[in-house]
Design an enzyme around this catalytic site. Structure first.
Site, short mmCIF file in Angstrom:
data_model
loop_
_atom_site.label_atom_id
_atom_site.label_comp_id
_atom_site.label_asym_id
_atom_site.label_seq_id
_atom_site.Cartn_x
_atom_site.Cartn_y
_atom_site.Cartn_z
N ARG A 161 1.71 -0.44 -5.70
CA ARG A 161 1.20 -1.82 -5.73
C ARG A 161 2.10 -2.70 -6.61
O ARG A 161 2.39 -3.85 -6.33
CB ARG A 161 -0.23 -1.89 -6.29
CG ARG A 161 -1.29 -1.02 -5.64
CD ARG A 161 -1.71 -1.56 -4.29
NE ARG A 161 -0.73 -1.37 -3.25
CZ ARG A 161 -0.44 -0.20 -2.66
NH1 ARG A 161 -1.02 0.90 -3.01
NH2 ARG A 161 0.48 -0.14 -1.71
N ASN B 155 -7.41 -10.78 -9.25
CA ASN B 155 -6.19 -10.11 -8.81
C ASN B 155 -5.49 -9.44 -9.98
O ASN B 155 -5.50 -9.93 -11.10
CB ASN B 155 -5.25 -11.10 -8.14
CG ASN B 155 -5.84 -11.65 -6.86
OD1 ASN B 155 -6.81 -11.10 -6.35
ND2 ASN B 155 -5.27 -12.72 -6.34
N VAL B 156 -4.82 -8.35 -9.64
CA VAL B 156 -4.08 -7.61 -10.65
C VAL B 156 -2.58 -7.90 -10.54
O VAL B 156 -1.80 -7.43 -11.36
CB VAL B 156 -4.38 -6.10 -10.56
CG1 VAL B 156 -5.85 -5.84 -10.89
CG2 VAL B 156 -4.06 -5.52 -9.18
N ASP B 157 -2.19 -8.68 -9.53
CA ASP B 157 -0.78 -9.07 -9.44
C ASP B 157 -0.52 -10.21 -10.43
O ASP B 157 -1.44 -10.69 -11.11
CB ASP B 157 -0.42 -9.49 -7.99
CG ASP B 157 -1.16 -10.75 -7.52
OD1 ASP B 157 -1.16 -11.76 -8.24
OD2 ASP B 157 -1.76 -10.72 -6.42
N HIS C 111 -9.97 -8.38 -13.85
CA HIS C 111 -9.90 -6.96 -13.49
C HIS C 111 -8.63 -6.29 -13.99
O HIS C 111 -8.25 -5.24 -13.48
CB HIS C 111 -10.04 -6.81 -11.97
CG HIS C 111 -11.40 -7.21 -11.47
ND1 HIS C 111 -11.68 -7.51 -10.16
CD2 HIS C 111 -12.58 -7.37 -12.14
CE1 HIS C 111 -12.97 -7.83 -10.04
NE2 HIS C 111 -13.53 -7.77 -11.22
N GLY D 95 -10.29 -17.53 -1.86
CA GLY D 95 -9.89 -16.21 -1.37
C GLY D 95 -10.60 -15.03 -1.98
O GLY D 95 -9.96 -14.02 -2.27
N THR D 96 -11.89 -15.15 -2.12
CA THR D 96 -12.65 -13.97 -2.57
C THR D 96 -13.90 -13.81 -1.72
O THR D 96 -14.56 -14.78 -1.38
CB THR D 96 -13.01 -14.02 -4.08
OG1 THR D 96 -13.96 -12.99 -4.36
CG2 THR D 96 -13.57 -15.34 -4.52
N SER D 97 -14.20 -12.55 -1.40
CA SER D 97 -15.38 -12.26 -0.57
C SER D 97 -16.67 -12.39 -1.38
O SER D 97 -17.75 -12.33 -0.82
CB SER D 97 -15.27 -10.85 -0.01
OG SER D 97 -15.08 -9.93 -1.07
P1 NAD Z 1 -11.61 -9.11 -1.02
O1 NAD Z 1 -10.51 -8.32 -0.36
O2 NAD Z 1 -12.94 -8.51 -1.14
O3 NAD Z 1 -11.79 -10.48 -0.21
C1 NAD Z 1 -10.68 -11.22 0.21
C2 NAD Z 1 -11.13 -12.56 0.68
O4 NAD Z 1 -9.96 -13.32 0.94
C3 NAD Z 1 -11.95 -12.53 1.96
O5 NAD Z 1 -13.09 -13.38 1.81
C4 NAD Z 1 -10.98 -13.10 3.01
O6 NAD Z 1 -11.64 -13.83 4.03
C5 NAD Z 1 -10.13 -14.01 2.16
N1 NAD Z 1 -8.79 -14.30 2.71
C6 NAD Z 1 -8.03 -13.57 3.56
N2 NAD Z 1 -6.85 -14.21 3.81
C7 NAD Z 1 -6.88 -15.35 3.07
C8 NAD Z 1 -5.97 -16.43 2.91
N3 NAD Z 1 -4.78 -16.46 3.51
N4 NAD Z 1 -6.33 -17.44 2.09
C9 NAD Z 1 -7.53 -17.45 1.44
N5 NAD Z 1 -8.44 -16.46 1.58
C10 NAD Z 1 -8.11 -15.43 2.39
O7 NAD Z 1 -11.03 -9.57 -2.39
P2 NAD Z 1 -11.74 -9.82 -3.76
O8 NAD Z 1 -12.98 -10.60 -3.52
O9 NAD Z 1 -10.68 -10.35 -4.63
O10 NAD Z 1 -12.17 -8.36 -4.28
C11 NAD Z 1 -11.30 -7.24 -4.14
C12 NAD Z 1 -10.96 -6.45 -5.39
O11 NAD Z 1 -9.78 -5.68 -5.07
C13 NAD Z 1 -10.59 -7.33 -6.56
O12 NAD Z 1 -11.38 -6.95 -7.61
C14 NAD Z 1 -9.12 -7.03 -6.89
O13 NAD Z 1 -8.99 -6.53 -8.21
C15 NAD Z 1 -8.69 -5.95 -5.96
N6 NAD Z 1 -7.47 -6.32 -5.16
C16 NAD Z 1 -6.49 -7.07 -5.76
C17 NAD Z 1 -5.38 -7.50 -5.02
C18 NAD Z 1 -4.31 -8.34 -5.71
O14 NAD Z 1 -4.17 -8.25 -6.93
N7 NAD Z 1 -3.57 -9.19 -4.97
C19 NAD Z 1 -5.28 -7.16 -3.67
C20 NAD Z 1 -6.30 -6.38 -3.09
C21 NAD Z 1 -7.39 -5.97 -3.85
#
Ligand code: NAD
Length: 229
Positions: A56, A87-89, A104, A170-172
């Protein structure tokens, strides 16, 4: 300056090429979260967990922030912006945001398995079995795993209470306690949710739902936010 508090999730990094988590059927890059993001998974197979986060981290270093991250950073010219991210990035920081709370944890920090106060930056992308803290204990990623406390929730809630404007991108909104942050925001504070697949949100007064990706959604509401500054 008015205070703009923003809660972001994996969706804001999707257009940079980092897959979200729910969009892939509840798996994180093909792995079950129980195996790679829980204390039990770490106990069972620390080498697998270290390798998962190494991959990652490597990926996060290869990609770039997108317009969604950039617009949030640009808004610092007009507002006191606090980004609370799940996000952790590190794409918010690389886009120029200066006040980012990583609820997180961070891919780019390790911490001691003996004393959680011992936190170190990770240079490069690898954290390996045998890498130890100053007391000789194995280092783990400084990530808040499922079932663990979220130490920064209290400070994030304090910012949410003070928000003049609140934005969710962008969060579920299914991972708690982060998803509950919106409940701390004053009822008459304007609230916006940007997501192409809008999450369920109760109490929709003063709430505007924008069914868009982060980049286009942020472009759309930027002027509206500026008009409220
Ligand atoms: P989630 O994966 O549960 O939800 C992602 C949300 O983003 C969804 O509602 C989706 O419809 C939406 N989405 C998809 N494409 C999009 C776009 N282009 N623009 C805006 N929204 C968009 O994510 P979460 O709610 O952040 O929970 C997941 C957990 O997993 C977090 O706690 C996180 O720590 C971890 N995680 C982090 C990363 C990262 O750091 N980038 C990536 C994956 C998971």
């Amino acid at each position: 300056m008015k205070k703009l508090v923003v809660l972001t999730g994996a969706g804001i990094s999707a257009e940079s090429g980092i897959p979200t988590f729910r969009d892939s059927g509840g798996l994180w890059e093909g792995f079950r979260v129980e195996d790679v993001a829980s204390p039990e998974g770490w106990q069972r197979n620390p080498a697998l967990v270290l390798d998962f986060y190494n991959q990652r981290r490597k990926k996060a270093l290869e990609v770039k922030p997108n317009r969604g991250h950039e617009i949030l950073a640009e808004l610092e010219r007009h507002f006191t912006v606090v980004v609370v991210t799940q996000n952790v990035d590190n794409l918010h920081e690389r886009a120029g945001s200066t006040h980012v709370i990583h609820l997180h944890g961070s891919l780019f920090e390790s911490r001691s398995t003996k004393d959680e106060r011992l936190v170190y930056p990770i240079e490069g992308w690898e954290l390996n079995p045998g890498d130890a803290c100053e007391q000789g204990s194995q280092l783990r990623p400084n990530i808040v795993w499922f079932g663990e406390q979220v130490p920064l929730m209290e400070v994030a809630a304090m910012h949410a209470q003070e928000a003049d404007l609140f934005l969710v991108v962008g969060t579920s909104l299914v991972v708690y306690p982060a998803a509950g942050l919106i409940n701390y925001v004053r009822y008459d504070t304007p609230k916006y949710v940007i997501d192409p697949n809008l999450p369920e949100v109760a109490n929709r007064k003063f709430l505007k739902m924008i069914e868009e990706k982060a980049s286009t959604g942020m472009e759309k509401i930027r002027q509206e936010l500026l008009d409220l500054q």
